[in-house]
Design an enzyme around this catalytic site. Structure first.
Site, mmCIF file in Angstrom:
data_model
loop_
_atom_site.group_PDB
_atom_site.id
_atom_site.type_symbol
_atom_site.label_atom_id
_atom_site.label_comp_id
_atom_site.label_asym_id
_atom_site.label_seq_id
_atom_site.Cartn_x
_atom_site.Cartn_y
_atom_site.Cartn_z
ATOM 1 N N LYS A 14 0.832 -1.214 0.000
ATOM 2 C CA LYS A 14 0.000 0.000 0.000
ATOM 3 C C LYS A 14 0.865 1.262 0.000
ATOM 4 C CE LYS A 14 -2.375 -0.960 3.805
ATOM 5 N NZ LYS A 14 -1.721 -2.208 4.222
ATOM 6 N N ARG A 89 -9.845 0.492 8.926
ATOM 7 C CA ARG A 89 -9.454 -0.883 9.247
ATOM 8 C C ARG A 89 -10.552 -1.634 9.995
ATOM 9 N NH1 ARG A 89 -3.539 0.224 9.223
ATOM 10 N NH2 ARG A 89 -2.372 -1.694 9.441
ATOM 11 N N ARG A 128 11.288 -6.393 5.344
ATOM 12 C CA ARG A 128 11.235 -4.939 5.594
ATOM 13 C C ARG A 128 11.809 -4.620 6.975
ATOM 14 N NH1 ARG A 128 5.430 -2.065 5.100
ATOM 15 N NH2 ARG A 128 5.120 -2.869 7.181
ATOM 16 N N ARG A 134 11.083 -0.691 12.192
ATOM 17 C CA ARG A 134 9.765 -0.762 12.832
ATOM 18 C C ARG A 134 9.699 -1.977 13.755
ATOM 19 N NH1 ARG A 134 4.886 0.214 8.643
ATOM 20 N NH2 ARG A 134 3.847 -0.933 10.313
ATOM 21 N N ARG A 146 -0.342 -9.429 13.135
ATOM 22 C CA ARG A 146 -0.892 -8.336 12.318
ATOM 23 C C ARG A 146 -1.720 -8.881 11.156
ATOM 24 N NH1 ARG A 146 4.137 -5.125 10.739
ATOM 25 N NH2 ARG A 146 2.698 -3.705 9.725
HETATM 26 P P1 AMP Z 1 0.474 0.435 9.215
HETATM 27 O O1 AMP Z 1 1.616 1.389 9.079
HETATM 28 O O2 AMP Z 1 -0.723 0.821 8.401
HETATM 29 O O3 AMP Z 1 0.879 -0.999 9.008
HETATM 30 O O4 AMP Z 1 -0.016 0.539 10.741
HETATM 31 C C1 AMP Z 1 0.838 0.201 11.811
HETATM 32 C C2 AMP Z 1 0.019 -0.007 13.082
HETATM 33 O O5 AMP Z 1 -0.640 1.217 13.425
HETATM 34 C C3 AMP Z 1 -1.081 -1.043 12.986
HETATM 35 O O6 AMP Z 1 -0.614 -2.360 13.216
HETATM 36 C C4 AMP Z 1 -2.020 -0.574 14.096
HETATM 37 O O7 AMP Z 1 -1.494 -0.890 15.383
HETATM 38 C C5 AMP Z 1 -1.938 0.936 13.959
HETATM 39 N N1 AMP Z 1 -2.950 1.454 13.000
HETATM 40 C C6 AMP Z 1 -2.703 2.072 11.807
HETATM 41 N N2 AMP Z 1 -3.850 2.408 11.202
HETATM 42 C C7 AMP Z 1 -4.851 1.999 12.022
HETATM 43 C C8 AMP Z 1 -6.267 2.047 11.940
HETATM 44 N N3 AMP Z 1 -6.900 2.579 10.884
HETATM 45 N N4 AMP Z 1 -6.985 1.531 12.975
HETATM 46 C C9 AMP Z 1 -6.366 1.008 14.054
HETATM 47 N N5 AMP Z 1 -5.038 0.899 14.189
HETATM 48 C C10 AMP Z 1 -4.270 1.402 13.189
#
Ligand code: AMP
Length: 192
Positions: A14, A89, A128, A134, A146
């Site tokens: 993404k 999400r 990654r 991260r 995840r």
């Molecule tokens: P990402 O960078 O999109 O993979 O997000 C990293 C982490 O941030 C996720 O595993 C969640 O813990 C949190 N997170 C990001 N976006 C959301 C969302 N829309 N709703 C809830 N948690 C989120």
């Protein structure tokens, strides 16, 4: 205005595809993951609370991410459109987004879903993790959590958009430029 949701599990690509889309369509990129990581970097209380959940691969509460998106929409009222990456999400977040966008008369045009199988996702996340720094990419148990949280809590969001006739699935395995072309084609179709 062109508002898009780029959907898919962690590691689906993404972020990579968002970068190309914002260049082509001049959209504002709204990634809730990036917004949360900048709160962590700034050491805010919200960031500290979110970090505990994020490091374990769990979702942060709906009201936290919805509030962040609401602020960003307000700050960027003259934007030609938004690309939502990693948001919504949950179905509750999707409903809240529809409601927020109704104030701007600018509904979601389409949701593009990148489809990648679970084992490929785990492989990509761990790779990654070697360079991203991260914590949630680093160990296999967290990466698997995840993906499993995505399958349980986030997959229903696809049905939500599908019921509105706004869902397009794209194979997320292959050449980055080919995947980008396939996404652009779906976007053009949604604008007809
Ligand atoms: P990402 O960078 O999109 O993979 O997000 C990293 C982490 O941030 C996720 O595993 C969640 O813990 C949190 N997170 C990001 N976006 C959301 C969302 N829309 N709703 C809830 N948690 C989120």
């Amino acid at each position: 205005m062109l508002n898009l949701v780029l959907f898919g599990p962690p590691g689906a690509g993404k972020g990579t595809q968002s970068e190309k889309l914002i260049q082509k369509y001049n959209l504002v990129h709204l990634s809730t993951g990036d917004l949360l990581r900048s709160q962590i970097a700034a050491g805010t209380e919200l960031g500290l609370r979110a970090k505990q959940l994020m490091d374990h691969g769990l979702l942060v509460p709906d009201e936290v991410v919805i509030g962040m998106i609401e602020n960003k929409l307000r700050e960027n009222q003259s934007a030609p459109g938004f690309i939502f990456d990693g948001f919504p999400r949950t179905v509750l977040q999707a409903e809240a987004l529809d409601q927020l966008l109704s104030h701007y008369q600018a509904p979601i045009a389409t949701m593009i879903a990148l489809v990648v199988n679970d084992e490929e996702l785990i492989r990509r996340l761990l790779k990654r993790g070697e360079t991203s720094g991260r914590p949630d990419d680093r160990d296999e148990a967290t990466a698997r959590r995840r993906v499993s949280v995505y399958n349980k809590e986030t997959m229903p969001v696809a049905d939500y958009y599908s019921q509105q006739g706004k869902f397009a699935a794209i194979d997320g395995i292959g050449n980055i430029d080919d995947i980008f072309q396939a996404i652009c084609q779906k976007i053009e179709e949604s604008r007809l």
